[in-house]
Write an enzyme that holds these catalytic residues in place. Sequence first.
Site, PDB file in Angstrom:
ATOM      1  N   HIS A 181     -16.546  36.395  25.650  1.00 36.45           N
ATOM      2  CA  HIS A 181     -17.963  36.151  25.403  1.00 36.45           C
ATOM      3  C   HIS A 181     -18.277  34.679  25.725  1.00 36.45           C
ATOM      4  CE1 HIS A 181     -21.520  35.277  22.907  1.00 36.45           C
ATOM      5  NE2 HIS A 181     -21.810  36.559  23.045  1.00 36.45           N
ATOM      6  N   VAL A 183     -19.400  32.158  24.217  1.00 36.40           N
ATOM      7  CA  VAL A 183     -19.057  31.086  23.273  1.00 36.40           C
ATOM      8  C   VAL A 183     -17.551  30.910  23.115  1.00 36.40           C
ATOM      9  CG1 VAL A 183     -21.201  31.334  21.969  1.00 36.40           C
ATOM     10  CG2 VAL A 183     -19.159  32.587  21.234  1.00 36.40           C
ATOM     11  N   LYS A 184     -16.750  31.773  23.749  1.00 36.34           N
ATOM     12  CA  LYS A 184     -15.293  31.692  23.601  1.00 36.34           C
ATOM     13  C   LYS A 184     -14.708  30.627  24.541  1.00 36.34           C
ATOM     14  CE  LYS A 184     -14.955  35.045  20.547  1.00 36.34           C
ATOM     15  NZ  LYS A 184     -16.186  35.831  20.648  1.00 36.34           N
ATOM     16  N   HIS A 185     -13.382  30.536  24.581  1.00 35.95           N
ATOM     17  CA  HIS A 185     -12.726  29.456  25.322  1.00 35.95           C
ATOM     18  C   HIS A 185     -12.966  29.536  26.824  1.00 35.95           C
ATOM     19  CE1 HIS A 185     -10.660  29.552  21.445  1.00 35.95           C
ATOM     20  NE2 HIS A 185     -10.454  28.281  21.639  1.00 35.95           N
TER      21      HIS A 185
END
Length: 385
Positions: A181, A183-185
């Site tokens: 997603h 907002v992930k790394h």
Amino acid sequence: MRDTYLPYGKQMLDDADIEAVVNVLKGDYLTTGPMIKQFEERMAKYVGAQYAVAFTNGTAALHGACFAAGIGEDDEVITSPITFAASANCVLYQGGIVVFADIDQQTYNIDPTEIEKKITSKTKAIIPVHFTGQPVQLDAIHRLAKEHNLVVIEDAAHALGATYQGEKIGALSDMTMFSFHPVKHITTGEGGIITTNSKEYYEKLMQFRSHGITRNSNLLTENHGPWYYDMQFLGYNYRMTDIQAALGCSQLDKLGSFVKRRKEIVAAYNEAFSDLLEVQTPYQHIDTDSSWHLYILKLNLDTLSVSRKEVFEELHKMNIGVNVHYIPVHTLSYYQELGYKRGSLPKSEQMYEEIISLPLFPLMQEQDIQDVIDTVKYVIKKVKK
């Protein structure tokens, strides 16, 4: 006050990412093509696993893992209530029963001693969640799994790039899920993946994500010719696209720098807030190296004259996009209707009342970091008893 709103998380894309996607758009494959295989191979290599299977999103990947593990009607699966709903919903999709175990009050991760209390003859698996990017105590969980013949499916949506006792998360348990997603790394827009060292799980996952259909001659009971395929169970269309996979490959090139930047931001926060009696900075277990998906600040409400809600709203008014991770899953309306009770997991419920998540993403500039620090300190001083 800032002139612009600072979100709690945001993707970081560059020209190389855009070029990677455009190259796919100009090519022959948009859906299931060579970029998916390349992305899977690179992810497997990065975490040290034998196999990786890409999915449309992390929830679909968890669903696939539950299917591959053989979770079915009335099987019990233990997980944490401090997570996004998908960590539990994936069990329900298979007809299983979610059993929540309370958290460790230092790490906010699921507590192995609480897991042990919840194991019964019906327990089939454990889904530990590496909350905020800090790995759970895998040694203790693996001991329990071995003793009771349980499958361990790590929910590592927050933990790409994290390590446990010096080894990367992703090849330490039966299966591990990562999410992509924005907002992930790293991001693929939406997307998820399961990494595993099991050929059996790998083959089940591959078939599950594509309607339960196979062309593998070793699995076919009959074969009419090169075109022939068979649907052997009810699977789903959970396939990632080549467009997503191309973005994922490009993002992987930058993962090291992304994690490094997250750690720099965390270090600045820790230094700035370490002497504030009104807040508590995150605890880091000696066995783990977090990849810092989230930065959780715990409010010492006894020293403040207002509630967490008022602190939250005050920060938002000043354009600092704090968030709360998470509402304990067992308190959500659907789970309440299933019979889960408030008060049954007191540590998780207390934690929820006291926490906020500060902005944390690689695109943050030094001024952004300072704005967060200054604004938090200002608000805390304003509402202090």
